[in-house]
Design an enzyme around this catalytic site. Structure first.
Site, PDB file in Angstrom:
ATOM      1  N   LYS A  78       0.846  -1.201   0.000  1.00  0.00           N
ATOM      2  CA  LYS A  78       0.000   0.000   0.000  1.00  0.00           C
ATOM      3  C   LYS A  78       0.883   1.254   0.000  1.00  0.00           C
ATOM      4  CE  LYS A  78      -0.348  -0.504   5.008  1.00  0.00           C
ATOM      5  NZ  LYS A  78      -1.182  -0.959   6.128  1.00  0.00           N
ATOM      6  N   TYR A  82      15.124  30.387   6.615  1.00  0.00           N
ATOM      7  CA  TYR A  82      14.002  31.155   7.165  1.00  0.00           C
ATOM      8  C   TYR A  82      14.109  31.292   8.678  1.00  0.00           C
ATOM      9  CZ  TYR A  82      11.333  30.654   2.803  1.00  0.00           C
ATOM     10  OH  TYR A  82      10.890  30.712   1.519  1.00  0.00           O
TER      11      TYR A  82
HETATM   12  C1  LIG Z   1      -0.368  -2.015   6.719  1.00  0.00           C
HETATM   13  C2  LIG Z   1      -0.913  -3.259   7.251  1.00  0.00           C
HETATM   14  C3  LIG Z   1      -0.067  -4.353   7.513  1.00  0.00           C
HETATM   15  C4  LIG Z   1       1.442  -4.299   7.364  1.00  0.00           C
HETATM   16  O1  LIG Z   1       2.046  -3.801   8.527  1.00  0.00           O
HETATM   17  P1  LIG Z   1       3.651  -3.732   8.673  1.00  0.00           P
HETATM   18  O2  LIG Z   1       3.861  -3.271  10.062  1.00  0.00           O
HETATM   19  O3  LIG Z   1       4.115  -2.715   7.661  1.00  0.00           O
HETATM   20  O4  LIG Z   1       4.169  -5.072   8.379  1.00  0.00           O
HETATM   21  C5  LIG Z   1      -0.648  -5.542   7.912  1.00  0.00           C
HETATM   22  N1  LIG Z   1      -1.985  -5.643   8.081  1.00  0.00           N
HETATM   23  C6  LIG Z   1      -2.814  -4.597   7.867  1.00  0.00           C
HETATM   24  C7  LIG Z   1      -4.273  -4.770   8.074  1.00  0.00           C
HETATM   25  C8  LIG Z   1      -2.305  -3.374   7.465  1.00  0.00           C
HETATM   26  O5  LIG Z   1      -3.143  -2.346   7.267  1.00  0.00           O
END
Ligand SMILES: *Cc1c(COP(=O)(O)O)cnc(C)c1O
Length: 339
Positions: free
Chosen positions: A34, A234
């Site tokens: 994702k 800045y």
């Molecule tokens: C993002 C996500 C993961 C992955 O988590 P990590 O800590 O990056 O391994 C697993 N399960 C769900 C439901 C998620 O939203």
């Protein structure tokens, strides 16, 4: 050298996949890609993860999954976030798998039912009646990276709620649980951060046998001498007390080098130098020990400099910094290393 150059090492990603597979002892590994693969590129990283032994790709939205589907016609794609009713037809058409958190199970699409065993977000406390569409039952752990007792209580609730179920895939583990809680593995684990060689615990990923996948470089765009009383950036937050050489680096918070990173270190020609002044949208300054050539490489991430160090300075987590790095062509050159 470009102003912002992101290198993605797919060899490292494959080694991380195999490293996690080693500790799973038979459970499937689903690669979470994702947010454009946590800023690393979902298409490249998804493809490499599948080649290295992952058996599905997970994303947060139907839109992310549709983009992957065009590239991977046959991959198993799972949408972890909630799906709007209006997106179900697209999901069905693209053979996506969806996660549902209540009784409204859409028809004609494979679903995973989410149980809330303590995360306190999506999902109900009990399982609804499972129809043919249901291929998986899952939970998400709130504290696998620190409070293992609470994580174990969540797993206990999950085991009770799913006792006697047959023929569905059970999955609860994220990266932290995959690495630290063998009893969370069940049939499949959903790993994101570890595959990118970043530590789910915020420490050194090497301690878990993981290698960073992303490198980030820029250059000294200008080197100049500040006289006592002169400042950079800045708000005049850094005022030179003595003669001070600074390097101006053409990367800023619009590229994902966050404003809260003042005080962190970067490598200038391989030597650690502190970031000083105020980080602006397109530039920041480093304090140098002496003059360096214009064009000297500035390593923002890589060469032993960990994203986890920056996260500590910025008061955030490596996840958030990784997702924020802008590697789009308008801001950066993105190079893939595949060896
Ligand atoms: C993002 C996500 C993961 C992955 O988590 P990590 O800590 O990056 O391994 C697993 N399960 C769900 C439901 C998620 O939203």
């Amino acid at each position: 050298m470009s102003r912002s150059e992101i290198t993605i090492d797919l060899g490292a990603l494959r080694r991380n996949v195999r490293r996690v597979l080693d500790v799973l002892e038979g459970a499937e590994l689903w690669a979470v890609v994702k947010a454009d693969g946590y800023g690393h590129g979902a298409l490249d990283c998804g493809r490499a993860a599948l080649q290295a032994g992952a058996t599905a790709l997970c994303v947060a939205t139907v839109g992310e999954a549709l983009a992957l589907r065009r590239d991977r016609p046959d991959a198993r794609l799972i949408v972890l976030g909630p799906t709007a009713a209006g997106d179900v037809a697209d999901a069905r058409e693209a053979r996506l798998e969806l996660v549902v958190g209540d009784e409204r199970i859409p028809e004609g699409v494979r679903v995973h039912v989410k149980l809330d065993t303590g995360m306190g977000r999506w999902g109900g406390a009990e399982l609804p009646a499972l129809g043919r569409e249901v291929v998986g039952v899952m939970a998400h752990l709130a504290t696998a990276d620190d409070d293992l007792d609470f994580a174990r209580r969540q797993l206990e609730r999950f085991r009770e709620a799913t006792a006697g179920l047959d023929g569905v895939t059970l999955h609860t583990a994220n990266s932290a649980a995959a690495l630290r809680l063998p009893e969370s593995h069940f049939d499949a684990v959903r790993c994101g951060i570890a595959l990118y060689g970043l530590s789910p615990f915020g420490g050194d990923p090497g301690a878990d046998g993981l290698e960073p996948v992303l490198g980030w470089e820029s250059e000294v765009g200008l080197c100049k001498l500040l006289r006592p009383g002169e400042s950079t950036g800045y708000g005049r937050r850094f005022v030179a007390r003595a003669d001070t050489w600074i390097g101006v680096v053409p990367v800023g918070y619009a590229d994902g080098f966050r404003r809260s990173l003042v005080g962190t270190e970067v490598l200038v020609g391989g030597r650690r130098c502190p970031v000083v002044g105020t980080i602006s949208m397109d530039a920041f300054a480093v304090a140098l020990e002496g003059p360096v050539e214009q064009g000297t490489t500035v390593t923002l991430v890589g060469g032993g400099l960990l994203l986890e160090e920056h996260a500590r300075v910025a008061g955030t987590i490596n996840y958030e910094l990784a997702c924020g790095i802008d590697s789009s062509p308008a801001r950066a050159v993105r190079a893939i290393m595949d060896g």
